[in-house]
Design a protein around this motif. Structure first.
Motif, PDB file in Angstrom:
ATOM      1  N   GLY A  69      38.445 -34.989  -3.093  1.00  0.00           N
ATOM      2  CA  GLY A  69      37.275 -34.214  -3.479  1.00  0.00           C
ATOM      3  C   GLY A  69      36.941 -33.189  -2.412  1.00  0.00           C
ATOM      4  N   LYS A 110      36.702 -26.345  -5.005  1.00  0.00           N
ATOM      5  CA  LYS A 110      35.840 -27.317  -5.678  1.00  0.00           C
ATOM      6  C   LYS A 110      35.803 -27.068  -7.185  1.00  0.00           C
ATOM      7  CE  LYS A 110      31.411 -29.662  -5.139  1.00  0.00           C
ATOM      8  NZ  LYS A 110      30.199 -29.795  -4.302  1.00  0.00           N
ATOM      9  N   LYS A 111      35.759 -25.803  -7.585  1.00  0.00           N
ATOM     10  CA  LYS A 111      35.773 -25.483  -9.019  1.00  0.00           C
ATOM     11  C   LYS A 111      37.061 -25.974  -9.666  1.00  0.00           C
ATOM     12  CE  LYS A 111      32.792 -21.362  -8.850  1.00  0.00           C
ATOM     13  NZ  LYS A 111      32.763 -19.879  -8.985  1.00  0.00           N
ATOM     14  N   TYR A 136      39.009 -28.418  -8.592  1.00  0.00           N
ATOM     15  CA  TYR A 136      38.975 -29.885  -8.617  1.00  0.00           C
ATOM     16  C   TYR A 136      38.109 -30.384  -9.769  1.00  0.00           C
ATOM     17  CZ  TYR A 136      38.231 -34.683  -6.995  1.00  0.00           C
ATOM     18  OH  TYR A 136      38.173 -36.047  -6.919  1.00  0.00           O
ATOM     19  N   ASN A 137      36.964 -29.746  -9.979  1.00  0.00           N
ATOM     20  CA  ASN A 137      36.063 -30.152 -11.064  1.00  0.00           C
ATOM     21  C   ASN A 137      36.667 -29.878 -12.435  1.00  0.00           C
ATOM     22  OD1 ASN A 137      34.129 -31.113  -9.291  1.00  0.00           O
ATOM     23  ND2 ASN A 137      32.978 -29.193  -9.242  1.00  0.00           N
ATOM     24  N   LYS A 164      38.970 -32.674 -13.168  1.00  0.00           N
ATOM     25  CA  LYS A 164      38.213 -33.867 -13.566  1.00  0.00           C
ATOM     26  C   LYS A 164      37.740 -33.755 -15.010  1.00  0.00           C
ATOM     27  CE  LYS A 164      35.340 -36.006 -10.950  1.00  0.00           C
ATOM     28  NZ  LYS A 164      34.190 -36.343 -10.076  1.00  0.00           N
ATOM     29  N   ASP A 165      37.311 -32.569 -15.420  1.00  0.00           N
ATOM     30  CA  ASP A 165      36.858 -32.382 -16.801  1.00  0.00           C
ATOM     31  C   ASP A 165      37.999 -32.640 -17.787  1.00  0.00           C
ATOM     32  OD1 ASP A 165      34.307 -31.736 -15.986  1.00  0.00           O
ATOM     33  OD2 ASP A 165      34.632 -29.571 -16.032  1.00  0.00           O
TER      34      ASP A 165
END
Length: 575
Positions: free
Chosen positions: A11, A242-243, A245-246, A249-250
């Motif tokens: 993360g 971070k975007k 990585y997110n 995850k989505d």
């Protein structure tokens, strides 16, 4: 400033630094002239402590686990109950001593009185008095008391090392990351960080000296790269990381509710490992099919006495009910001289990992062992509980365990206490001597649970927490791979099931090999479950035989690791 450590929990974290230092107050007896001043100091410390505990109480009613919430309520009652404070003030007046010394003396008086009564309630009251007094002493001496559960801005916690009690109190909405001087990818702080899905980097050596409170920190919990007070360009880069990585995850979240199944229809069960009650939310969020390893040590740590049967029962019941019928494997107490537990009276040992610990301690301290067994079996009526026993090294120990278990159940029967008499029991395969007689052991239990990290540690003679031995503590060690294959084959011959658990079960390089060996039950950090499900959906079992044959023909860790890189590159694309 750029630092490199060991990526412990994936993360991207961005926030202000908070360095957590364990300040140990030094208490000296001082004769004072102004006793009224000392009384005022004590009153101020009480008021500050009460305010802090009221804040924690508000949080406890909603978010903290049962045992932490109970601790907060007990502390408040001690501060509201004037006996301890009145006794301290009387000593200040009579002996003309400083408030710290008077408080410590009063505390010792009450603790001795409560502990001498010899029952669970008064012993727990003694523990609460000690904890509340420690907070008061810190305020009297102007030492910082950090309740990390109350942090209300994006914060990166930094310390020498973190333990279970520290990370259990983290407000995951505000604590965005954890950094520590010491530790490895297999250390307890790394395991807990992954369990609660907080990005973490360990093994940074001296970050507590290089960072001050309020510094802005960005880091990648996968690569281990840390930046202190980055420039604007670096911040923008990490915002983009971070975007990305997110977004990943989505995509993985679309797999929630789906089966874990290979391209050609082989089902695999993915379970999660947990260190405490608060990990359960991540087990459920990541759609685990059960709990493959519940470490019960969290109930025993940071206490001055062993947790009572009723306290354990309430916690176990809560966990089991929350899983709503899904299987839960609870491991009995696995602790030793490497933990500071005064009530166990364990002498220091040169090699505590191989010493008086775990099942060895439990068989010697039947008061502790039977209490846990009683609590577990009482809670078993609320769901699908299974129990496994750690650190067993020979058949004799297993026979002793089963004898104690039989006695415990007979006691419950005599008392008319309900329990599920079909609870499956197993042993943890972590000691090589037990792995080598798994053909014998499997006839005495319902299942086997391979704890792969400890099996690596004991097979390779490499401390899992020692950074200098990370190249020896290796999951692709050919000897380790042959041992786990041997254990699985022995269980299958008896028609028994085996679950393999540990951090490597969530490693994408390791998963295809475990499936090729024949495992169909894997337990891993909750954060890894959907990623592993995604990987398995792109694998074909027709490739497994060749994979297994090639890997077991290779001779070194390097060769196996490189081949698994190649296999993964050819077989897997992120969906």
């Amino acid at each position: 400033m750029f630092l490199n450590g060991i990526g412990a929990s994936p993360g991207i974290a961005m926030g202000k630094a908070l360095v957590v230092v364990d300040n140990k107050p030094i208490i000296e007896k001082k004769i004072v002239d102004n006793v009224d001043y000392e009384i005022d100091r004590l009153d101020r410390a009480v008021e500050i402590s009460k305010y802090e505990m009221e804040e924690l109480k508000n949080k406890a009613s909603k978010e903290l686990p049962y045992d932490e919430a109970e601790l907060v309520r007990n502390h408040l009652s001690i501060l509201d109950n004037s006996d301890l404070i009145v006794s301290s003030k009387e000593r200040i007046y009579k002996e003309k001593v400083n408030a710290e010394y008077a408080l410590i003396q009063a505390k010792e008086l009450f603790v001795t009185m409560f502990e001498s009564m010899g029952n669970t309630y008064t012993s727990e009251r003694a523990f609460d008095i000690k904890s509340a007094t420690e907070r008061l002493i810190k305020h009297l001496q102007g030492l910082e008391v950090i309740d990390i559960s109350l942090i209300e801005e994006d914060t990166v916690l930094i310390s020498d090392k973190f333990g279970i009690s520290d990370l259990n109190l983290i407000n995951e909405d505000m604590v965005v990351g954890v950094l520590s001087n010491f530790g490895t990818n297999a250390s307890i702080s790394a395991i807990i960080s992954r369990s609660i899905e907080v990005p973490s980097v360990v093994g940074l050596n001296d970050i507590t000296q290089k960072v001050k409170n309020g510094d802005y920190i960005v880091f990648d919990g996968r690569s281990g790269k840390v930046v202190i007070n980055p420039d604007e360009n670096t911040i923008r880069e990490y915002v983009e990381y971070k975007k990305k990585y997110n977004r990943e995850k989505d995509i993985l979240n679309t797999l929630i509710g789906k089966n874990t199944i290979t391209l050609d229809g082989k089902n695999v069960s993915l379970h999660g490992n947990i260190c405490s009650q608060i990990d359960l939310d991540n087990i459920i969020k990541n759609d685990a099919e059960g709990v493959g390893l519940c470490r019960t040590e969290f109930l025993y740590l940071n206490r001055d006495l062993s947790p009572s049967e009723n306290h354990q029962y309430e916690v176990y019941k809560s966990i089991i009910k929350k899983m709503d019928g899904k299987p839960i494997i609870m491991r009995t107490l696995d602790i030793g001289a490497d933990e500071e537990l005064s009530y166990l009276n364990i002498d220091d040992e040169l090699n505590p990992s191989l010493g008086y610990r775990s099942i060895r301690l439990c068989l010697d301290r039947l008061d502790i062992f039977k209490t846990q067994l009683r609590a577990l079996y009482r809670a078993s009526v609320y769901g699908n509980l299974k129990i496994t026993f750690p650190m067993i090294s020979c058949l004799r120990e297993l026979i002793e365990v089963k004898s104690v278990l039989s006695e415990t159940l007979q006691e419950l029967d005599k008392e008319g206490i309900d329990y599920n008499d079909n609870v499956e029991i197993g042993v943890v395969i972590e000691v090589p001597s037990l792995a080598m007689i798994s053909d014998i052991i499997i006839k005495h239990v319902d299942f086997l649970s391979i704890e792969i990290e400890d099996l690596i540690q004991f097979t390779c003679a490499a401390d899992r927490t020692n950074q200098r031995l990370s190249d020896i503590f290796e999951k692709f060690n050919p000897g380790v791979l042959r041992l786990i294959r041997f254990v699985l084959e022995n269980a299958k011959k008896e028609g028994k099931w085996v679950e393999i658990c540990g951090e490597p079960c969530g490693d994408l390089k390791m998963v295809p090999l475990l499936l090729a060996i024949g495992f169909d039950k894997l337990s891993m950090p909750p954060i890894a479950i959907l990623n592993v499900r995604n990987l398995i959906s792109s694998l074909n079992t027709s490739d497994f035989e060749e994979l297994k044959n090639i890997v077991f023909s290779l001779e070194t860790v390097k060769e196996i690791s490189e081949y698994m890189d190649h296999f993964l590159e050819q077989s897997f694309r992120f969906q």
